[in-house]
Scaffold this motif. Sequence first.
Motif, PDB file in Angstrom:
ATOM      1  N   GLU A 131       0.862  -1.225   0.014  1.00  0.00           N
ATOM      2  CA  GLU A 131       0.180  -0.039  -0.055  1.00  0.00           C
ATOM      3  C   GLU A 131       0.822   1.304   0.115  1.00  0.00           C
ATOM      4  N   SER A 132       0.455   2.468  -0.504  1.00  0.00           N
ATOM      5  CA  SER A 132       1.191   3.572  -0.601  1.00  0.00           C
ATOM      6  C   SER A 132       0.393   4.796  -0.066  1.00  0.00           C
ATOM      7  N   GLY A 135      -2.418   5.731  -2.392  1.00  0.00           N
ATOM      8  CA  GLY A 135      -3.228   4.781  -2.388  1.00  0.00           C
ATOM      9  C   GLY A 135      -4.213   4.862  -1.336  1.00  0.00           C
ATOM     10  N   GLN A 138      -6.525   7.857  -1.792  1.00  0.00           N
ATOM     11  CA  GLN A 138      -7.594   7.255  -2.545  1.00  0.00           C
ATOM     12  C   GLN A 138      -8.615   6.545  -1.909  1.00  0.00           C
ATOM     13  N   SER A 179      -5.316  -2.414  -3.889  1.00  0.00           N
ATOM     14  CA  SER A 179      -4.688  -1.957  -2.668  1.00  0.00           C
ATOM     15  C   SER A 179      -3.499  -2.640  -2.215  1.00  0.00           C
ATOM     16  N   SER A 196       5.484   5.068  -9.731  1.00  0.00           N
ATOM     17  CA  SER A 196       4.310   4.539  -9.173  1.00  0.00           C
ATOM     18  C   SER A 196       3.245   5.667  -8.617  1.00  0.00           C
ATOM     19  N   TRP A 197       3.583   6.804  -8.527  1.00  0.00           N
ATOM     20  CA  TRP A 197       2.618   8.007  -8.400  1.00  0.00           C
ATOM     21  C   TRP A 197       1.686   8.095  -9.413  1.00  0.00           C
ATOM     22  N   GLY A 200       0.514   3.762 -10.443  1.00  0.00           N
ATOM     23  CA  GLY A 200      -0.029   3.065  -9.184  1.00  0.00           C
ATOM     24  C   GLY A 200       0.974   2.146  -8.650  1.00  0.00           C
ATOM     25  N   THR A 203       0.896  -1.034  -5.610  1.00  0.00           N
ATOM     26  CA  THR A 203      -0.700  -0.607  -4.919  1.00  0.00           C
ATOM     27  C   THR A 203      -1.811  -1.176  -5.914  1.00  0.00           C
ATOM     28  N   GLU A 206      -5.578   2.429  -8.151  1.00  0.00           N
ATOM     29  CA  GLU A 206      -6.037   3.201  -7.057  1.00  0.00           C
ATOM     30  C   GLU A 206      -4.939   4.102  -6.307  1.00  0.00           C
ATOM     31  N   GLY A 207      -3.651   3.476  -6.687  1.00  0.00           N
ATOM     32  CA  GLY A 207      -2.531   4.118  -6.295  1.00  0.00           C
ATOM     33  C   GLY A 207      -2.058   5.101  -7.300  1.00  0.00           C
TER      34      GLY A 207
END
Length: 241
Positions: A131-132, A135, A138, A179, A196-197, A200, A203, A206-207
């Motif tokens: 998880e981030s 994330g 969100q 997630s 990743s930003w 995602g 994650t 949703e990340g």
Amino acid sequence: MRVTFCGAALVATKVTSGFEKEPWLAYGLDARHRTVHFGFGLLVGTLALSGTMTALVLTGGANVTRSESLGGSPIASGMLWALVFILVGWSEELIFRGYVFFKLARDVGAVAAAVRTSLAFGFVHAFNPNESILGLVQVVLFGLVACFAIWRTGSLWWAAGMHAAWDWSESFLFGAADSGRMVSGHFLTSQAIGPSWFSGGATGPEGSLLAIPAIGILALIVLLTLPKTGAAMSLRTRQTA
């Protein structure tokens, strides 16, 4: 396990409703148009996640290919995962936005109740692998939209359908992380590409920053398509009495 979890959530709702001297179905379960709301939630959740994945593919944030891990009939597998995620959606909605949300809304107001339950929803997800921070943001926003729908309708049905379809589309249909968690036997396989930003990463969609517009669209759909009902008005009356 999910059947047990959902059953436990229902039992907890029934027990705690006794403290309020109200029927346990009064906490968003015994609602008018529940079948329509649930079906509409399933449609909207699928389209919202599919739109996010489409945006990721078109902008180079993800690659989607045919899955090599799907064994047996894709229809049977899809139906099995649909059942699993319907149980997931219902159990989490009952726990975070059932009795607790209704009770808090009457005591401290719907906005404060939405913020508190959504933060709790995010806190629980913080223990998921991979998880981030984005994330979790969100997840909290997702919870706020669900609370908005429940406040408008007095019903859990739209939120439960939307929740289940979002997770099903993310996990089974596109084979992406949900997630930070992956499932086996998915229909397609998605691979995150780039930072990743944006993609995602581990994650899942949703990340990604691109999920924020999707959640915003969900809120707009609630505003435009889910009219205020008598249940919502009575909720507001009791919280200000």
